[in-house]
Motif scaffolding. Structure first.
Motif, PDB file in Angstrom:
ATOM      1  N   ARG A 165       0.829  -1.203   0.000  1.00 58.20           N
ATOM      2  CA  ARG A 165       0.000   0.000   0.000  1.00 58.20           C
ATOM      3  C   ARG A 165       0.867   1.258   0.000  1.00 58.20           C
ATOM      4  NH1 ARG A 165      -3.695   2.594  -2.224  1.00 58.20           N
ATOM      5  NH2 ARG A 165      -4.833   4.097  -0.946  1.00 58.20           N
ATOM      6  N   VAL A 166       1.923   1.256   0.769  1.00 61.43           N
ATOM      7  CA  VAL A 166       2.821   2.414   0.825  1.00 61.43           C
ATOM      8  C   VAL A 166       3.470   2.646  -0.535  1.00 61.43           C
ATOM      9  CG1 VAL A 166       4.978   3.274   1.813  1.00 61.43           C
ATOM     10  CG2 VAL A 166       3.238   2.272   3.302  1.00 61.43           C
ATOM     11  N   GLU A 167       3.903   1.584  -1.194  1.00 60.61           N
ATOM     12  CA  GLU A 167       4.537   1.736  -2.500  1.00 60.61           C
ATOM     13  C   GLU A 167       3.554   2.293  -3.529  1.00 60.61           C
ATOM     14  OE1 GLU A 167       6.413  -1.984  -3.515  1.00 60.61           O
ATOM     15  OE2 GLU A 167       7.316  -2.106  -1.527  1.00 60.61           O
ATOM     16  N   LEU A 168       2.294   1.887  -3.456  1.00 57.86           N
ATOM     17  CA  LEU A 168       1.286   2.444  -4.350  1.00 57.86           C
ATOM     18  C   LEU A 168       1.096   3.936  -4.105  1.00 57.86           C
ATOM     19  CD1 LEU A 168      -1.506  -0.309  -4.414  1.00 57.86           C
ATOM     20  CD2 LEU A 168       0.122   0.260  -6.233  1.00 57.86           C
ATOM     21  N   LEU A 169       1.103   4.332  -2.839  1.00 58.05           N
ATOM     22  CA  LEU A 169       0.937   5.749  -2.509  1.00 58.05           C
ATOM     23  C   LEU A 169       2.147   6.561  -2.950  1.00 58.05           C
ATOM     24  CD1 LEU A 169      -0.696   5.485   1.041  1.00 58.05           C
ATOM     25  CD2 LEU A 169      -1.799   6.227  -1.077  1.00 58.05           C
ATOM     26  N   ILE A 170       3.345   6.000  -2.814  1.00 64.65           N
ATOM     27  CA  ILE A 170       4.547   6.689  -3.300  1.00 64.65           C
ATOM     28  C   ILE A 170       4.464   6.893  -4.804  1.00 64.65           C
ATOM     29  CG2 ILE A 170       7.038   6.496  -3.622  1.00 64.65           C
ATOM     30  CD1 ILE A 170       7.131   4.977  -0.939  1.00 64.65           C
ATOM     31  N   SER A 171       4.058   5.843  -5.512  1.00 62.45           N
ATOM     32  CA  SER A 171       3.929   5.942  -6.972  1.00 62.45           C
ATOM     33  C   SER A 171       2.877   6.971  -7.357  1.00 62.45           C
ATOM     34  CB  SER A 171       3.573   4.576  -7.550  1.00 62.45           C
ATOM     35  OG  SER A 171       3.458   4.631  -8.954  1.00 62.45           O
ATOM     36  N   ARG A 172       1.767   6.999  -6.618  1.00 59.79           N
ATOM     37  CA  ARG A 172       0.715   7.979  -6.890  1.00 59.79           C
ATOM     38  C   ARG A 172       1.238   9.400  -6.664  1.00 59.79           C
ATOM     39  NH1 ARG A 172      -3.457   9.961  -9.651  1.00 59.79           N
ATOM     40  NH2 ARG A 172      -4.923  11.136  -8.349  1.00 59.79           N
ATOM     41  N   ALA A 173       1.978   9.614  -5.594  1.00 59.85           N
ATOM     42  CA  ALA A 173       2.536  10.941  -5.313  1.00 59.85           C
ATOM     43  C   ALA A 173       3.485  11.370  -6.415  1.00 59.85           C
ATOM     44  CB  ALA A 173       3.243  10.931  -3.960  1.00 59.85           C
ATOM     45  N   MET A 174       4.316  10.449  -6.889  1.00 55.92           N
ATOM     46  CA  MET A 174       5.252  10.774  -7.956  1.00 55.92           C
ATOM     47  C   MET A 174       4.510  11.163  -9.227  1.00 55.92           C
ATOM     48  SD  MET A 174       7.978   7.678  -7.373  1.00 55.92           S
ATOM     49  CE  MET A 174       8.714   7.944  -8.982  1.00 55.92           C
ATOM     50  N   THR A 175       3.446  10.431  -9.530  1.00 56.49           N
ATOM     51  CA  THR A 175       2.674  10.731 -10.734  1.00 56.49           C
ATOM     52  C   THR A 175       2.054  12.118 -10.647  1.00 56.49           C
ATOM     53  OG1 THR A 175       2.178   8.390 -11.118  1.00 56.49           O
ATOM     54  CG2 THR A 175       0.711  10.002 -12.144  1.00 56.49           C
ATOM     55  N   LEU A 176       1.491  12.457  -9.493  1.00 50.69           N
ATOM     56  CA  LEU A 176       0.886  13.775  -9.322  1.00 50.69           C
ATOM     57  C   LEU A 176       1.936  14.880  -9.401  1.00 50.69           C
ATOM     58  CD1 LEU A 176      -1.653  12.945  -6.472  1.00 50.69           C
ATOM     59  CD2 LEU A 176      -2.193  13.457  -8.848  1.00 50.69           C
ATOM     60  N   GLN A 177       3.095  14.651  -8.833  1.00 50.89           N
ATOM     61  CA  GLN A 177       4.147  15.661  -8.891  1.00 50.89           C
ATOM     62  C   GLN A 177       4.710  15.803 -10.298  1.00 50.89           C
ATOM     63  OE1 GLN A 177       7.013  14.686  -5.758  1.00 50.89           O
ATOM     64  NE2 GLN A 177       6.034  16.161  -4.412  1.00 50.89           N
ATOM     65  N   ASP A 178       4.766  14.692 -11.034  1.00 51.54           N
ATOM     66  CA  ASP A 178       5.287  14.749 -12.405  1.00 51.54           C
ATOM     67  C   ASP A 178       4.491  15.715 -13.275  1.00 51.54           C
ATOM     68  OD1 ASP A 178       7.363  12.999 -12.028  1.00 51.54           O
ATOM     69  OD2 ASP A 178       6.287  11.243 -12.763  1.00 51.54           O
ATOM     70  N   GLY A 179       3.194  15.843 -13.004  1.00 51.97           N
ATOM     71  CA  GLY A 179       2.354  16.707 -13.820  1.00 51.97           C
ATOM     72  C   GLY A 179       2.323  18.157 -13.380  1.00 51.97           C
ATOM     73  N   ASP A 180       3.087  18.496 -12.354  1.00 56.38           N
ATOM     74  CA  ASP A 180       3.077  19.860 -11.809  1.00 56.38           C
ATOM     75  C   ASP A 180       4.280  20.611 -12.374  1.00 56.38           C
ATOM     76  OD1 ASP A 180       3.270  22.173 -10.228  1.00 56.38           O
ATOM     77  OD2 ASP A 180       2.329  21.181  -8.521  1.00 56.38           O
ATOM     78  N   GLU A 181       4.033  21.457 -13.357  1.00 57.88           N
ATOM     79  CA  GLU A 181       5.126  22.161 -14.035  1.00 57.88           C
ATOM     80  C   GLU A 181       5.866  23.107 -13.097  1.00 57.88           C
ATOM     81  OE1 GLU A 181       5.760  25.017 -17.984  1.00 57.88           O
ATOM     82  OE2 GLU A 181       3.850  23.989 -17.651  1.00 57.88           O
ATOM     83  N   ALA A 182       5.128  23.835 -12.239  1.00 58.15           N
ATOM     84  CA  ALA A 182       5.769  24.778 -11.320  1.00 58.15           C
ATOM     85  C   ALA A 182       6.663  24.042 -10.324  1.00 58.15           C
ATOM     86  CB  ALA A 182       4.710  25.590 -10.580  1.00 58.15           C
ATOM     87  N   LEU A 183       6.186  22.895  -9.859  1.00 57.26           N
ATOM     88  CA  LEU A 183       6.984  22.095  -8.935  1.00 57.26           C
ATOM     89  C   LEU A 183       8.257  21.606  -9.602  1.00 57.26           C
ATOM     90  CD1 LEU A 183       7.239  20.557  -6.211  1.00 57.26           C
ATOM     91  CD2 LEU A 183       6.013  18.670  -7.303  1.00 57.26           C
ATOM     92  N   GLY A 184       8.129  21.100 -10.825  1.00 55.75           N
ATOM     93  CA  GLY A 184       9.301  20.625 -11.538  1.00 55.75           C
ATOM     94  C   GLY A 184      10.333  21.712 -11.740  1.00 55.75           C
ATOM     95  N   GLU A 185       9.871  22.918 -12.075  1.00 55.89           N
ATOM     96  CA  GLU A 185      10.792  24.025 -12.285  1.00 55.89           C
ATOM     97  C   GLU A 185      11.476  24.419 -10.979  1.00 55.89           C
ATOM     98  OE1 GLU A 185      13.155  26.906 -13.636  1.00 55.89           O
ATOM     99  OE2 GLU A 185      12.052  25.423 -14.829  1.00 55.89           O
ATOM    100  N   GLU A 186      10.726  24.439  -9.885  1.00 54.65           N
ATOM    101  CA  GLU A 186      11.317  24.786  -8.594  1.00 54.65           C
ATOM    102  C   GLU A 186      12.400  23.781  -8.218  1.00 54.65           C
ATOM    103  OE1 GLU A 186       9.343  26.156  -4.540  1.00 54.65           O
ATOM    104  OE2 GLU A 186       9.138  23.980  -4.794  1.00 54.65           O
ATOM    105  N   GLN A 187      12.132  22.513  -8.406  1.00 58.39           N
ATOM    106  CA  GLN A 187      13.103  21.491  -8.025  1.00 58.39           C
ATOM    107  C   GLN A 187      14.315  21.487  -8.956  1.00 58.39           C
ATOM    108  OE1 GLN A 187      10.601  17.965  -7.736  1.00 58.39           O
ATOM    109  NE2 GLN A 187      10.275  18.361  -5.561  1.00 58.39           N
ATOM    110  N   ARG A 188      14.094  21.753 -10.232  1.00 60.01           N
ATOM    111  CA  ARG A 188      15.230  21.792 -11.156  1.00 60.01           C
ATOM    112  C   ARG A 188      16.212  22.907 -10.793  1.00 60.01           C
ATOM    113  NH1 ARG A 188      11.306  20.075 -14.975  1.00 60.01           N
ATOM    114  NH2 ARG A 188      10.674  22.224 -15.404  1.00 60.01           N
ATOM    115  N   ARG A 189      15.693  23.978 -10.190  1.00 57.25           N
ATOM    116  CA  ARG A 189      16.578  25.095  -9.817  1.00 57.25           C
ATOM    117  C   ARG A 189      17.616  24.683  -8.775  1.00 57.25           C
ATOM    118  NH1 ARG A 189      11.796  28.349  -9.971  1.00 57.25           N
ATOM    119  NH2 ARG A 189      11.658  28.343  -7.702  1.00 57.25           N
ATOM    120  N   TRP A 190      17.331  23.628  -8.012  1.00 64.49           N
ATOM    121  CA  TRP A 190      18.251  23.215  -6.961  1.00 64.49           C
ATOM    122  C   TRP A 190      19.203  22.116  -7.404  1.00 64.49           C
ATOM    123  CZ3 TRP A 190      19.281  25.890  -2.726  1.00 64.49           C
ATOM    124  CH2 TRP A 190      18.373  26.911  -2.387  1.00 64.49           C
TER     125      TRP A 190
END
Length: 328
Positions: A165-190
């Motif tokens: 169950r935890v691994e499914l939730l981790i995968s779900r979180a990654m999928t949701l974050q993958d689609g967030d352009e602002a989040l991706g840009e913020e993280q790429r800056r670091w």
């Protein structure tokens, strides 16, 4: 110059060395979101809001966890240098960014303090994939029990259904974050942010969840094989949870993270934090209620494993000079 002067107080060189060692603490994307002030024999820890990840961490949870790790590192450094600290958390109700004050005084250097200081200097964040050697449940339980804070619970996740169950939730979180352009840009800056902070790109392995390998929203979703299994069946999995899901709980979770990581280092184990599932509101709520029965608030997950014995030792990731983190 020694840790104490002729009057038995702590000298400035020792205080600065405690700050330097405290800044070796792990922090989200190596943002190092802390500032320190030297005041006589006291050290003040303040949060550096300019380094907060406002997209990924709008509430400051990761910010405070990072600062909690630095607070614990400072206490370990002080004890190892023979000037153990008395810590007061949130000493000024009118200044919420003043997280703690440490009062140092000359004392003895115990074998435990010296061992923890050695672990602090050896600790690394090694994102390279673990070996296939399993972590015995009893070893994971011992590591969890090494955290002695009464408001923090470190829970080994060993049940097969819970891990699934935890691994499914981790995968779900990654999928949701993958689609967030602002989040991706913020993280790429670091990634390769500067010579003194951020994550060097050569520390990000080809198979990982780190943001430099984040796909754009226009890319096709990766297959299960191409993404690779994030948590292998042989990995140990720990959850750091708190009774309070607030600033106090977050700071304490960071202290627990630091203490656990130093014990793991002493035991020859490698630690990789997994924060995505906590950063996404949907998966954080599901994790708290479906896995922990709403009894505690999960603050961070940790993968525990073995690195290959013959693998080269990593150099420390960059840190800001002491002068850059000291407040006037």
């Amino acid at each position: 110059m020694t840790a104490r002067d002729l009057n038995g107080t702590v000298d400035d060189a020792t205080l600065r060395e405690v700050v330097r060692l405290a800044c070796r603490a792990p922090s989200v994307h190596n943002t190092q979101p802390w500032r320190w002030r030297i005041d006589g024999a006291r050290l003040e820890l303040h949060v550096d809001r300019s380094r907060q990840l406002t997209v990924a961490d709008p509430d400051g949870r990761d910010l405070l966890i990072s600062c909690g790790a630095a607070l614990h590192h400072a206490a370990v450094a002080a004890a190892g240098l023979g000037v153990p600290a008395h810590v007061v958390r949130f000493p000024d109700a009118s200044d919420p960014d003043h997280l703690a004050t440490l009062t140092l005084a000359p004392g003895s250097r115990t074998p435990r303090a010296l061992a923890e200081l050695h672990a602090l200097e050896q600790r690394r964040t090694d994102r390279r994939r673990f070996t296939s050697w399993p972590i015995p449940d009893e070893r994971l339980a011992k590591l969890a029990a090494s955290v002695e804070h009464h408001d923090v619970h470190v829970l080994p996740l060993t049940d097969v259904s819970v891990r699934f169950r935890v691994e499914l939730l981790i995968s779900r979180a990654m999928t949701l974050q993958d689609g967030d352009e602002a989040l991706g840009e913020e993280q790429r800056r670091w990634i390769d942010h500067s010579r003194s902070d951020g994550v060097p790109s050569d520390r990000v392995p080809d198979v990982d969840v780190y943001p430099s390998h984040r796909r754009s929203r226009f890319s096709p979703p990766p297959s299960q094989d191409s993404r690779h299994q994030l948590v292998e069946s042989t990995d140990g999995l720990l959850a750091i949870c708190t009774e309070k899901d607030d600033r106090t709980g977050w700071l304490e979770a960071g202290e627990a993270l630091s203490g656990l990581w130093l014990h793991a280092t002493t035991d020859g184990l490698s630690v990789v934090p997994l924060s995505q599932v906590i950063e996404v509101a949907e998966t954080r709520v599901a994790l708290r209620h479906e896995v922990f029965g709403a009894l505690v608030a999960p603050q961070i997950l940790l993968r525990i494993g073995w690195q290959e014995i013959a693998r080269s030792e990593l150099e420390p990731t960059p840190r800001r000079p002491v002068e850059d983190v000291l407040l006037p």
